[in-house]
Motif scaffolding. Structure first.
Motif, PDB file in Angstrom:
ATOM      1  N   MET A  42      15.325   9.260  -9.964  1.00 21.01           N
ATOM      2  CA  MET A  42      14.130   9.434 -10.795  1.00 21.01           C
ATOM      3  C   MET A  42      13.532   8.086 -11.182  1.00 21.01           C
ATOM      4  SD  MET A  42      14.992  12.506 -13.386  1.00 21.01           S
ATOM      5  CE  MET A  42      15.599  14.063 -12.794  1.00 21.01           C
ATOM      6  N   LEU A  43      14.387   7.145 -11.538  1.00 19.26           N
ATOM      7  CA  LEU A  43      13.915   5.808 -11.882  1.00 19.26           C
ATOM      8  C   LEU A  43      13.253   5.136 -10.683  1.00 19.26           C
ATOM      9  CD1 LEU A  43      13.773   3.676 -14.103  1.00 19.26           C
ATOM     10  CD2 LEU A  43      15.962   2.822 -13.307  1.00 19.26           C
ATOM     11  N   LEU A  44      13.857   5.292  -9.508  1.00 20.12           N
ATOM     12  CA  LEU A  44      13.256   4.752  -8.287  1.00 20.12           C
ATOM     13  C   LEU A  44      11.904   5.399  -8.020  1.00 20.12           C
ATOM     14  CD1 LEU A  44      13.483   3.063  -5.649  1.00 20.12           C
ATOM     15  CD2 LEU A  44      14.540   5.094  -4.626  1.00 20.12           C
ATOM     16  N   GLY A  45      11.799   6.705  -8.217  1.00 20.58           N
ATOM     17  CA  GLY A  45      10.528   7.400  -8.021  1.00 20.58           C
ATOM     18  C   GLY A  45       9.455   6.907  -8.980  1.00 20.58           C
ATOM     19  N   ILE A  46       9.816   6.663 -10.222  1.00 20.13           N
ATOM     20  CA  ILE A  46       8.845   6.156 -11.195  1.00 20.13           C
ATOM     21  C   ILE A  46       8.361   4.768 -10.796  1.00 20.13           C
ATOM     22  CG2 ILE A  46       8.617   5.352 -13.578  1.00 20.13           C
ATOM     23  CD1 ILE A  46      10.428   7.715 -14.382  1.00 20.13           C
ATOM     24  N   VAL A  47       9.286   3.926 -10.325  1.00 17.81           N
ATOM     25  CA  VAL A  47       8.903   2.580  -9.887  1.00 17.81           C
ATOM     26  C   VAL A  47       7.956   2.654  -8.693  1.00 17.81           C
ATOM     27  CG1 VAL A  47       9.796   0.449  -8.853  1.00 17.81           C
ATOM     28  CG2 VAL A  47      10.951   1.462 -10.814  1.00 17.81           C
ATOM     29  N   VAL A  48       8.234   3.548  -7.742  1.00 18.27           N
ATOM     30  CA  VAL A  48       7.370   3.702  -6.573  1.00 18.27           C
ATOM     31  C   VAL A  48       6.004   4.231  -6.994  1.00 18.27           C
ATOM     32  CG1 VAL A  48       7.092   4.952  -4.392  1.00 18.27           C
ATOM     33  CG2 VAL A  48       9.289   3.941  -4.967  1.00 18.27           C
ATOM     34  N   LEU A  49       5.963   5.160  -7.941  1.00 17.29           N
ATOM     35  CA  LEU A  49       4.677   5.667  -8.438  1.00 17.29           C
ATOM     36  C   LEU A  49       3.847   4.559  -9.081  1.00 17.29           C
ATOM     37  CD1 LEU A  49       5.733   9.079  -9.993  1.00 17.29           C
ATOM     38  CD2 LEU A  49       4.124   8.740  -8.129  1.00 17.29           C
ATOM     39  N   ILE A  50       4.485   3.761  -9.920  1.00 22.72           N
ATOM     40  CA  ILE A  50       3.776   2.653 -10.569  1.00 22.72           C
ATOM     41  C   ILE A  50       3.269   1.671  -9.519  1.00 22.72           C
ATOM     42  CG2 ILE A  50       4.102   0.646 -12.074  1.00 22.72           C
ATOM     43  CD1 ILE A  50       5.993   2.435 -13.749  1.00 22.72           C
ATOM     44  N   LEU A  51       4.090   1.393  -8.506  1.00 22.66           N
ATOM     45  CA  LEU A  51       3.676   0.494  -7.428  1.00 22.66           C
ATOM     46  C   LEU A  51       2.457   1.057  -6.690  1.00 22.66           C
ATOM     47  CD1 LEU A  51       4.295  -2.017  -5.638  1.00 22.66           C
ATOM     48  CD2 LEU A  51       5.644  -0.469  -4.224  1.00 22.66           C
ATOM     49  N   GLY A  52       2.461   2.347  -6.402  1.00 24.55           N
ATOM     50  CA  GLY A  52       1.341   2.970  -5.698  1.00 24.55           C
ATOM     51  C   GLY A  52       0.050   2.913  -6.497  1.00 24.55           C
ATOM     52  N   PHE A  53       0.121   3.225  -7.785  1.00 24.52           N
ATOM     53  CA  PHE A  53      -1.089   3.164  -8.609  1.00 24.52           C
ATOM     54  C   PHE A  53      -1.574   1.727  -8.776  1.00 24.52           C
ATOM     55  CE2 PHE A  53       0.329   7.410 -10.190  1.00 24.52           C
ATOM     56  CZ  PHE A  53      -0.806   8.102  -9.784  1.00 24.52           C
ATOM     57  N   THR A  54      -0.631   0.788  -8.841  1.00 21.17           N
ATOM     58  CA  THR A  54      -1.016  -0.620  -8.924  1.00 21.17           C
ATOM     59  C   THR A  54      -1.702  -1.062  -7.640  1.00 21.17           C
ATOM     60  OG1 THR A  54       0.855  -1.030 -10.384  1.00 21.17           O
ATOM     61  CG2 THR A  54      -0.158  -2.950  -9.364  1.00 21.17           C
ATOM     62  N   LEU A  55      -1.193  -0.625  -6.500  1.00 20.12           N
ATOM     63  CA  LEU A  55      -1.835  -0.965  -5.228  1.00 20.12           C
ATOM     64  C   LEU A  55      -3.264  -0.425  -5.167  1.00 20.12           C
ATOM     65  CD1 LEU A  55       1.011  -0.398  -2.619  1.00 20.12           C
ATOM     66  CD2 LEU A  55      -0.127  -2.546  -3.155  1.00 20.12           C
ATOM     67  N   GLY A 102     -11.537   0.711  -0.121  1.00 17.00           N
ATOM     68  CA  GLY A 102     -10.922  -0.125   0.899  1.00 17.00           C
ATOM     69  C   GLY A 102      -9.611   0.467   1.386  1.00 17.00           C
ATOM     70  N   LEU A 103      -8.894  -0.327   2.153  1.00 17.76           N
ATOM     71  CA  LEU A 103      -7.625   0.122   2.732  1.00 17.76           C
ATOM     72  C   LEU A 103      -6.586   0.427   1.657  1.00 17.76           C
ATOM     73  CD1 LEU A 103      -5.921   0.507   5.340  1.00 17.76           C
ATOM     74  CD2 LEU A 103      -5.202  -1.854   5.032  1.00 17.76           C
ATOM     75  N   LEU A 104      -6.489  -0.417   0.655  1.00 11.11           N
ATOM     76  CA  LEU A 104      -5.487  -0.188  -0.395  1.00 11.11           C
ATOM     77  C   LEU A 104      -5.810   1.048  -1.237  1.00 11.11           C
ATOM     78  CD1 LEU A 104      -4.770  -3.790  -1.722  1.00 11.11           C
ATOM     79  CD2 LEU A 104      -3.280  -2.348  -0.362  1.00 11.11           C
ATOM     80  N   GLY A 105      -7.077   1.234  -1.550  1.00 12.74           N
ATOM     81  CA  GLY A 105      -7.463   2.335  -2.432  1.00 12.74           C
ATOM     82  C   GLY A 105      -7.460   3.698  -1.782  1.00 12.74           C
ATOM     83  N   VAL A 135      -3.189   3.054   1.656  1.00 12.81           N
ATOM     84  CA  VAL A 135      -1.853   2.564   1.320  1.00 12.81           C
ATOM     85  C   VAL A 135      -1.407   3.081  -0.051  1.00 12.81           C
ATOM     86  CG1 VAL A 135      -0.442   0.510   0.970  1.00 12.81           C
ATOM     87  CG2 VAL A 135      -2.196   0.518   2.745  1.00 12.81           C
ATOM     88  N   GLY A 136      -2.251   2.943  -1.052  1.00 14.34           N
ATOM     89  CA  GLY A 136      -1.893   3.380  -2.402  1.00 14.34           C
ATOM     90  C   GLY A 136      -1.546   4.854  -2.494  1.00 14.34           C
ATOM     91  N   PRO A 137      -2.399   5.744  -1.998  1.00 18.49           N
ATOM     92  CA  PRO A 137      -2.062   7.171  -2.065  1.00 18.49           C
ATOM     93  C   PRO A 137      -0.810   7.558  -1.287  1.00 18.49           C
ATOM     94  CG  PRO A 137      -4.408   6.913  -1.758  1.00 18.49           C
ATOM     95  CD  PRO A 137      -3.807   5.554  -1.618  1.00 18.49           C
ATOM     96  N   MET A 171      -5.613  -2.667  -7.040  1.00 19.06           N
ATOM     97  CA  MET A 171      -5.793  -3.998  -6.483  1.00 19.06           C
ATOM     98  C   MET A 171      -6.865  -4.056  -5.396  1.00 19.06           C
ATOM     99  SD  MET A 171      -1.798  -5.150  -6.271  1.00 19.06           S
ATOM    100  CE  MET A 171      -2.141  -6.444  -5.125  1.00 19.06           C
ATOM    101  N   ASP A 172      -7.413  -2.927  -5.009  1.00 19.05           N
ATOM    102  CA  ASP A 172      -8.426  -2.884  -3.952  1.00 19.05           C
ATOM    103  C   ASP A 172      -9.694  -3.576  -4.428  1.00 19.05           C
ATOM    104  OD1 ASP A 172      -9.721  -2.344  -1.650  1.00 19.05           O
ATOM    105  OD2 ASP A 172      -9.704  -0.166  -1.872  1.00 19.05           O
ATOM    106  N   LYS A 173     -10.204  -4.490  -3.614  1.00 20.57           N
ATOM    107  CA  LYS A 173     -11.377  -5.285  -3.994  1.00 20.57           C
ATOM    108  C   LYS A 173     -12.703  -4.638  -3.584  1.00 20.57           C
ATOM    109  CE  LYS A 173      -8.868  -8.540  -5.693  1.00 20.57           C
ATOM    110  NZ  LYS A 173      -8.557  -8.460  -7.090  1.00 20.57           N
TER     111      LYS A 173
END
Length: 71
Positions: A17-30, A41-44, A47-49, A33-35
């Motif tokens: 569960m902790l790993l899943g939360i970290v991956v979710l936060i990483l995905g939303f952060t990605l 863009g590609l990230l938004g 990659v992010g979804p 970060m889309d410019k």
């Protein structure tokens, strides 16, 4: 009262569960970060979804994984 109450999940489940939360936060952060304008863009859009979906799949497996500690 019973002093030997067990938690609903085992240690393995909570780690997943902790790993899943970290991956979710990483995905939303990605996605943030889309410019490109409006995140088109590609990230938004790609990659992010995909990373967010992976986080939800990890959460699914964390909930339904059998633990040796809970019987």
């Amino acid at each position: 009262m019973d002093n030997n109450k067990k938690l609903a999940f085992g240690k393995k489940n909570y780690r997943l569960m902790l790993l899943g939360i970290v991956v979710l936060i990483l995905g939303f952060t990605l996605m943030t970060m889309d410019k490109e304008q409006y995140g088109f863009g590609l990230l938004g859009l790609t990659v992010g979804p995909v990373v967010v979906m992976a986080g939800f799949i990890i959460q699914f497996f964390a909930i339904f994984a059998k633990s040796k500690e809970t019987k």
